[in-house]
Design a protein around this motif. Sequence first.
Motif, PDB file in Angstrom:
ATOM      1  N   PRO A  53       0.837  -1.198   0.000  1.00 27.42           N
ATOM      2  CA  PRO A  53       0.000   0.000   0.000  1.00 27.42           C
ATOM      3  C   PRO A  53       0.878   1.256   0.000  1.00 27.42           C
ATOM      4  CG  PRO A  53      -0.740  -1.579   1.663  1.00 27.42           C
ATOM      5  CD  PRO A  53       0.602  -2.051   1.191  1.00 27.42           C
ATOM      6  N   VAL A  54       0.601   2.192  -0.896  1.00 26.04           N
ATOM      7  CA  VAL A  54       1.438   3.387  -1.032  1.00 26.04           C
ATOM      8  C   VAL A  54       0.585   4.618  -1.275  1.00 26.04           C
ATOM      9  CG1 VAL A  54       3.401   2.095  -1.975  1.00 26.04           C
ATOM     10  CG2 VAL A  54       1.714   3.104  -3.541  1.00 26.04           C
ATOM     11  N   VAL A  55       1.215   5.774  -1.072  1.00 25.57           N
ATOM     12  CA  VAL A  55       0.710   7.049  -1.579  1.00 25.57           C
ATOM     13  C   VAL A  55       1.678   7.458  -2.679  1.00 25.57           C
ATOM     14  CG1 VAL A  55       0.227   9.466  -1.073  1.00 25.57           C
ATOM     15  CG2 VAL A  55      -0.330   7.694   0.610  1.00 25.57           C
ATOM     16  N   VAL A  56       1.196   7.553  -3.886  1.00 34.58           N
ATOM     17  CA  VAL A  56       2.069   7.722  -5.049  1.00 34.58           C
ATOM     18  C   VAL A  56       2.621   9.142  -5.126  1.00 34.58           C
ATOM     19  CG1 VAL A  56       2.191   7.576  -7.572  1.00 34.58           C
ATOM     20  CG2 VAL A  56       0.744   5.975  -6.293  1.00 34.58           C
ATOM     21  N   ALA A  57       3.915   9.245  -5.436  1.00 38.72           N
ATOM     22  CA  ALA A  57       4.545  10.543  -5.703  1.00 38.72           C
ATOM     23  C   ALA A  57       5.694  10.330  -6.677  1.00 38.72           C
ATOM     24  CB  ALA A  57       5.059  11.183  -4.419  1.00 38.72           C
ATOM     25  N   GLY A  58       5.771  11.173  -7.695  1.00 40.26           N
ATOM     26  CA  GLY A  58       6.874  11.111  -8.641  1.00 40.26           C
ATOM     27  C   GLY A  58       6.567  10.360  -9.913  1.00 40.26           C
ATOM     28  N   GLY A  86      -3.252   0.291  -3.702  1.00 40.64           N
ATOM     29  CA  GLY A  86      -3.136  -0.947  -2.948  1.00 40.64           C
ATOM     30  C   GLY A  86      -2.175  -1.926  -3.591  1.00 40.64           C
ATOM     31  N   VAL A  87      -1.972  -3.038  -2.924  1.00 34.94           N
ATOM     32  CA  VAL A  87      -1.059  -4.071  -3.410  1.00 34.94           C
ATOM     33  C   VAL A  87      -1.534  -4.591  -4.768  1.00 34.94           C
ATOM     34  CG1 VAL A  87      -0.089  -6.350  -2.964  1.00 34.94           C
ATOM     35  CG2 VAL A  87      -0.446  -4.748  -1.072  1.00 34.94           C
ATOM     36  N   HIS A 114      11.585   6.187  -4.137  1.00 30.38           N
ATOM     37  CA  HIS A 114      12.038   7.099  -3.090  1.00 30.38           C
ATOM     38  C   HIS A 114      10.961   8.126  -2.755  1.00 30.38           C
ATOM     39  CE1 HIS A 114      14.645   9.433  -0.568  1.00 30.38           C
ATOM     40  NE2 HIS A 114      14.635  10.475  -1.395  1.00 30.38           N
ATOM     41  N   LEU A 115      10.428   8.776  -3.773  1.00 30.71           N
ATOM     42  CA  LEU A 115       9.431   9.817  -3.519  1.00 30.71           C
ATOM     43  C   LEU A 115       8.125   9.225  -2.991  1.00 30.71           C
ATOM     44  CD1 LEU A 115       9.902  12.352  -6.446  1.00 30.71           C
ATOM     45  CD2 LEU A 115      11.093  12.175  -4.270  1.00 30.71           C
ATOM     46  N   THR A 116       7.734   8.088  -3.496  1.00 26.38           N
ATOM     47  CA  THR A 116       6.522   7.445  -2.998  1.00 26.38           C
ATOM     48  C   THR A 116       6.708   7.001  -1.549  1.00 26.38           C
ATOM     49  OG1 THR A 116       5.835   6.742  -5.208  1.00 26.38           O
ATOM     50  CG2 THR A 116       4.950   5.487  -3.358  1.00 26.38           C
ATOM     51  N   GLY A 117       7.913   6.570  -1.203  1.00 23.12           N
ATOM     52  CA  GLY A 117       8.187   6.227   0.195  1.00 23.12           C
ATOM     53  C   GLY A 117       8.005   7.424   1.116  1.00 23.12           C
ATOM     54  N   ILE A 118       8.475   8.589   0.673  1.00 29.82           N
ATOM     55  CA  ILE A 118       8.313   9.811   1.471  1.00 29.82           C
ATOM     56  C   ILE A 118       6.832  10.173   1.593  1.00 29.82           C
ATOM     57  CG2 ILE A 118       8.702  12.315   1.459  1.00 29.82           C
ATOM     58  CD1 ILE A 118      11.470  11.732   0.255  1.00 29.82           C
ATOM     59  N   ASP A 278       7.887  -0.243  -2.261  1.00 25.74           N
ATOM     60  CA  ASP A 278       8.062  -1.432  -3.092  1.00 25.74           C
ATOM     61  C   ASP A 278       7.161  -1.308  -4.315  1.00 25.74           C
ATOM     62  OD1 ASP A 278       8.651  -3.892  -4.126  1.00 25.74           O
ATOM     63  OD2 ASP A 278       7.928  -5.060  -2.412  1.00 25.74           O
ATOM     64  N   ILE A 279       7.777  -0.939  -5.424  1.00 29.02           N
ATOM     65  CA  ILE A 279       7.076  -0.775  -6.696  1.00 29.02           C
ATOM     66  C   ILE A 279       7.845  -1.560  -7.741  1.00 29.02           C
ATOM     67  CG2 ILE A 279       6.385   0.873  -8.490  1.00 29.02           C
ATOM     68  CD1 ILE A 279       6.226   3.011  -6.275  1.00 29.02           C
ATOM     69  N   GLY A 280       7.143  -2.351  -8.532  1.00 31.28           N
ATOM     70  CA  GLY A 280       7.808  -3.195  -9.516  1.00 31.28           C
ATOM     71  C   GLY A 280       7.370  -2.894 -10.942  1.00 31.28           C
ATOM     72  N   LEU A 281       8.185  -3.353 -11.884  1.00 32.76           N
ATOM     73  CA  LEU A 281       7.908  -3.183 -13.313  1.00 32.76           C
ATOM     74  C   LEU A 281       8.020  -4.542 -13.971  1.00 32.76           C
ATOM     75  CD1 LEU A 281       7.286  -0.919 -15.329  1.00 32.76           C
ATOM     76  CD2 LEU A 281       9.725  -0.657 -15.714  1.00 32.76           C
ATOM     77  N   ASP A 282       6.912  -5.043 -14.516  1.00 31.85           N
ATOM     78  CA  ASP A 282       6.864  -6.358 -15.129  1.00 31.85           C
ATOM     79  C   ASP A 282       6.688  -6.221 -16.632  1.00 31.85           C
ATOM     80  OD1 ASP A 282       7.086  -7.830 -12.686  1.00 31.85           O
ATOM     81  OD2 ASP A 282       4.976  -7.324 -12.275  1.00 31.85           O
ATOM     82  N   TYR A 283       7.530  -6.939 -17.386  1.00 35.59           N
ATOM     83  CA  TYR A 283       7.584  -6.802 -18.839  1.00 35.59           C
ATOM     84  C   TYR A 283       6.956  -7.997 -19.536  1.00 35.59           C
ATOM     85  CZ  TYR A 283      11.048  -3.076 -18.179  1.00 35.59           C
ATOM     86  OH  TYR A 283      11.693  -1.919 -17.827  1.00 35.59           O
TER      87      TYR A 283
END
Length: 287
Positions: A53-58, A86-87, A114-118, A278-283
């Motif tokens: 779960p995050v608050v998005v930034a950047g 959410g997850v 980094h920015l989303t973590g902040i 924790d943000i991922g990129l799936d190709y």
Amino acid sequence: MCDLPTTAGLNPQQLDNFVESVLSEDMGSGDITTRVAIPASARFSAILAARQPVVVAGLQLADAFFRKLDPDVDIELLVQDGDAAGVGQPLMRIEGNAQPMLAAERSALNTLQHLTGIATMTRTYAEAVAGTDCVLLDTRKTIPGLRTIEKYAARVGGARNHRMRLDDGILIKDNHIAAAGSIVEAVKAAKAANTGLEVQVEVDTLEQIEPALAAGADRLLCDNMSPALLKQAVALVGGRVPIEASGGVRLETIREIALTGVDFVSVGRITQSAPAADIGLDYALSS
């Protein structure tokens, strides 16, 4: 004259300089692994998604890294900065040439994480003081070179920015007082300079409050005071100037501090100690 549009607080020139600098740091003369392992004609589609779960930034900063290496990349932003995700929630869809996409990936992810973590940590602190009359502030405890975008993330999370730079306001702290000889002398000198800036004074005892106010302080910063002492400080000031509480503020203590009646509480941890999200990129290969 109109203000320039900004991305995460950066104007177009600052944005371009930042993206170029970060990509240069990561790529050097180029992404050799991708160049030798992936055909130049290969195309990828990708989903960038939250893994917690995050608050998005950047998000627009991440977008800028991919576009810098491939102006023709197709990107769809699925959420906006400030949104809670959410997850497993997709944040961005990307489709384009595989080589530049892979080369930009780490720079884009590092910045976004980094920015989303902040923003995520800041939101928890902002929610902890919700319903009080106290305003959450950030500080200058930022990674050198990243202050503008880190303070942007703090705003996204729900904090108000304090000083961006040392020329934004006058904050007389213990070392200034020691050099000037006393709180009174330090405040009088600051007021006599007629800078037009608010003069804030750091106090760490109740006995320093009246001398600071008598000398003309516009605002007080009560440093490392317990909630009990803060209540006494608020009563002593009696609304004459705003009061900021600072020093060692944690999530488990911030609401008690806010309820003492202080006007502001500043938290260095939201920029200094926020873990990367924790943000991922799936190709997948595109047809």
